[in-house]
Motif scaffolding. Structure first.
Motif, short mmCIF file in Angstrom:
data_model
loop_
_atom_site.label_atom_id
_atom_site.label_comp_id
_atom_site.label_asym_id
_atom_site.label_seq_id
_atom_site.Cartn_x
_atom_site.Cartn_y
_atom_site.Cartn_z
N SER A 8 -4.86 2.89 -11.66
CA SER A 8 -4.79 1.52 -11.28
C SER A 8 -3.58 1.29 -10.38
N VAL A 9 -3.98 0.44 -9.26
CA VAL A 9 -3.08 0.04 -8.34
C VAL A 9 -2.94 -1.68 -8.24
N ASN A 10 -1.51 -2.00 -8.53
CA ASN A 10 -1.31 -3.49 -8.55
C ASN A 10 -2.31 -4.10 -9.73
N LEU A 29 -2.62 5.59 -0.78
CA LEU A 29 -2.43 4.16 -0.98
C LEU A 29 -2.70 3.80 0.68
N VAL A 52 7.48 3.95 -5.14
CA VAL A 52 6.36 3.09 -5.96
C VAL A 52 6.57 2.94 -7.52
N CYS A 61 6.64 8.95 -3.62
CA CYS A 61 5.13 9.22 -3.52
C CYS A 61 4.62 10.04 -2.48
N SER A 73 -0.81 4.03 -13.95
CA SER A 73 -0.62 2.40 -13.17
C SER A 73 0.32 2.63 -12.30
N VAL A 74 0.04 2.17 -10.91
CA VAL A 74 0.77 2.34 -9.82
C VAL A 74 1.16 0.80 -9.36
N THR A 75 2.33 0.59 -8.99
CA THR A 75 2.84 -0.74 -8.31
C THR A 75 3.28 -0.56 -7.33
N THR A 76 2.72 -1.03 -5.95
CA THR A 76 3.41 -0.92 -4.75
C THR A 76 4.06 -2.28 -4.54
#
Ligand code: FES
Ligand code: FES
Length: 161
Positions: A8-10, A29, A52, A61, A73-76
């Motif tokens: 998952s991203v954001n 990304l 990230v 990354c 789970s990735v947050t940018t």
């Protein structure tokens, strides 16, 4: 052979199919998901501009194989806020004019968010330590530190309100 990686991203589930499972997360990304906020600097895990959050932890990354991110789970920086509703850190960086060229700032914002998520009242030394992996070639460090302190104070005030 093409493989599919789900993560998952954001906050949104994503699925990417790639021939090379060693493709760095940064490339995925930017090139596959169109999230251009996270920067390529050194490509050698040295400068921090590709930082990230992965499951809430700040990580570079640019050399992180996509296979290691599956299920995570990735947050940018795009996930921190929007121009209409900026994160307090983003607003404080604008208020303090904390960057010059701005190239390092996405990574610095992510490292600062990781710090404030854990420690809402960091000392200057703790902020410096949290940002130790982020290089700013413009030498904006003093303004960056001020912006993080300002955001922390505003977030504490917001939490009390
Ligand atoms: S681009 Fe990843 S640490 Fe420099
Ligand atoms: S503001 Fe230019 S590298 Fe940090």
């Amino acid at each position: 052979m093409t493989k599919t990686f789900d993560f998952s991203v954001n906050g949104k589930a994503v699925s990417v199919s790639l021939d090379n499972e060693d493709t760095p997360l940064l490339n995925v990304l930017r090139n596959e998901l169109g999230l251009m906020g996270t920067r390529f600097g050194c490509g050698l895990e040295q400068c921090g501009c590709c930082m990230v959050l992965i499951d809430g932890q700040p990580e570079k990354c640019c050399a992180k194989p996509i296979s290691t991110v599956a299920g995570k789970s990735v947050t940018t920086v795009e996930g921190m806020g929007t121009p209409q509703r900026p994160h307090p850190l983003q607003q404080a960086f604008i208020d303090e004019q904390a960057g010059q060229c701005g190239y390092c700032l996405a990574g610095i914002l992510i490292s600062a968010k990781a710090l404030l998520d854990k420690n809402p009242m960091p000392t200057r030394q703790e902020i410096a330590l949290a940002l130790d992996g982020n290089i700013c070639r413009c030498g904006s460090h003093n303004r960056i530190m001020r912006a993080v302190e300002k955001a922390a104070a505003q977030m504490r005030a917001g939490a009390r309100a």
